[in-house]
Design a protein around this motif. Structure first.
Motif, PDB file in Angstrom:
ATOM      1  N   ARG A   1      43.086  24.047 -14.202  1.00 18.67           N
ATOM      2  CA  ARG A   1      44.571  23.725 -14.827  1.00 18.67           C
ATOM      3  C   ARG A   1      45.112  24.784 -15.652  1.00 18.67           C
ATOM      4  O   ARG A   1      44.265  24.750 -16.919  1.00 18.67           O
ATOM      5  CB  ARG A   1      43.535  22.457 -16.019  1.00 18.67           C
TER       6      ARG A   1
ATOM      7  N   GLU B   1      46.853  17.795  -9.340  1.00 16.62           N
ATOM      8  CA  GLU B   1      45.052  18.262  -8.835  1.00 16.62           C
ATOM      9  C   GLU B   1      45.333  17.425  -6.971  1.00 16.62           C
ATOM     10  O   GLU B   1      44.551  18.218  -6.452  1.00 16.62           O
ATOM     11  CB  GLU B   1      44.731  17.354  -9.364  1.00 16.62           C
TER      12      GLU B   1
ATOM     13  N   TYR C   1      47.678  22.891 -11.077  1.00 16.61           N
ATOM     14  CA  TYR C   1      47.188  22.587 -10.867  1.00 16.61           C
ATOM     15  C   TYR C   1      46.401  24.218  -9.763  1.00 16.61           C
ATOM     16  O   TYR C   1      47.438  23.516  -8.875  1.00 16.61           O
ATOM     17  CB  TYR C   1      45.830  21.272 -10.195  1.00 16.61           C
TER      18      TYR C   1
END
Length: 370
Positions: free
Chosen positions: A335, A218, A71
């Motif tokens: 992503r 993330e 991420y």
């Protein structure tokens, strides 16, 4: 005349001249192509077998290693808003003169040009960021422990070390408080983060800075970016205003000392006046006048110190650099699935190895023929 005795001036005579050594004739090119074709024809089975082995090995490697999900996030900010403290202008110049300091004091700004880019990714700043506590998923979590659990470092760098895999920090510490194991852990984490983050200037003519980070979680990526920028801001402001803060603390200490002396002098004056209300002796009046004069003089110094401290406090506010976030971290982060390149690498390596083996084989065969 014998036709064999014709000179070169005869236009009917065709003279064949040898080619220069730096030129290649079409005939030699064709011969070389045919030679390469023959070499390939004789060794194509070996070439296919070796390349096939490399491809199979690379495919097995890809199957054993799962794709890595990364991420990527960034935060853009602007550094500015603080006046330079190096010139001691205005109130600072007056205050420096009051303390007998020269107006040409050296520049206190150690962050010049690209130095800031190096400073922002240095290990001391990273350690301060990792030792901060942040609210993650509703819990106050030490960022370094969250990084250990969610960055993938335990499954890759620490895969074969059970002590490191089970390690975590019990509380926030400074570098001088680390144990030997904590130093090893922090060195591994900081070394990994240096390859996961970068700070750059998006445009050469712009004063904006962009802090980027790419990690396997993330929430970790976003939290690290926000916390690291806050750490940079706090540490940068602290270093930039160090000289002014030291002078401000000195003025506060001076004001506190004067306040204590004034209190003692006023108490002595009040006590003396209570004990000698009816005394008209000149010597007693002289002592009362002396205490009164000392009290007035000290009061003037005290109020002057308070005023200087207020001016220094205002100067400290003016000199404090201001970090303005232009583009904050926004969800969802970008992503990216990073797959291993085992198949491609295996085929490429074995192809080169096959060419080398065929070359050695054909050279040996040519030597044996001769």
């Amino acid at each position: 005349m014998n036709p064999t005795n014709k000179t070169n001036t005869d236009p009917n005579v065709i003279v064949s001249r040898p080619l220069p050594p730096d030129e290649i004739s079409p005939k030699s090119v064709v011969l070389r192509v045919l030679a390469v074709k023959n070499v390939f024809y004789r060794n194509w089975k070996l070439l296919v077998i070796l390349v096939g082995i490399g491809g199979i090995a690379g495919f097995i490697y890809d199957m054993m290693h799962k794709p890595r999900i990364v991420y990527t996030g960034s935060i853009m900010f602007n550094l500015g808003g603080g006046s330079s403290s190096s010139s001691f202008g205005g109130d600072l110049g007056q205050l420096a003169s009051a303390f007998g300091l020269s107006s040409g004091a050296p520049d206190a700004n150690i962050f010049v040009g690209d130095n800031f880019l190096i400073y922002a990714t240095s290990r001391p700043v990273l350690e301060k960021t990792l030792m901060k506590t942040d609210t993650i998923n509703g819990k106050d979590t030490l960022l370094v422990n969250y990084y250990i659990r969610h960055s993938g470092i335990r499954d890759k760098e620490w895969e074969d070390n059970d002590s490191l895999r089970a390690f975590y920090f019990k509380k926030a510490k400074t570098p001088d408080q680390y144990t030997k194991m904590e130093q090893i852990v922090m060195a591994g984490i900081c070394g990994r983060i240096e390859g996961e983050m970068a700070i750059k200037q998006p445009e050469r003519k712009s004063s904006f800075m962009q802090l980027e980070c790419f990690m396997e979680d993330e929430k970790l990526t976003a939290t690290f970016l926000n916390t690291h920028l806050k750490t940079i801001e706090e540490d940068y402001q602290k270093k930039q205003t160090k000289k002014t803060r030291e002078m401000y603390e000195m003025l506060e200490q001076r004001a506190d000392s004067l306040a204590k002396i004034i209190t003692g002098t006023e108490n002595q004056l009040a006590q003396y006046m209570d004990q000698n209300q009816q005394v008209v002796v000149a010597q007693a009046k002289l002592k009362e006048s002396k205490l009164t004069r000392n009290s007035t003089f000290l009061s003037g110094l005290y109020y002057q110190a308070l005023q200087s401290a207020d001016n220094m406090r205002l100067s400290l506010i003016r000199e404090t650099p201001l970090f303005t976030v232009i583009e904050p971290v926004t969800y969802p982060l970008f992503r990216e699935v990073i797959k291993t390149q085992g198949l491609q690498v295996g085929i490429a390596l074995t192809l080169v190895l096959s060419i080398v083996i065929i070359f050695v084989r054909e050279t040996y065969r040519s030597i044996m023929k001769e």
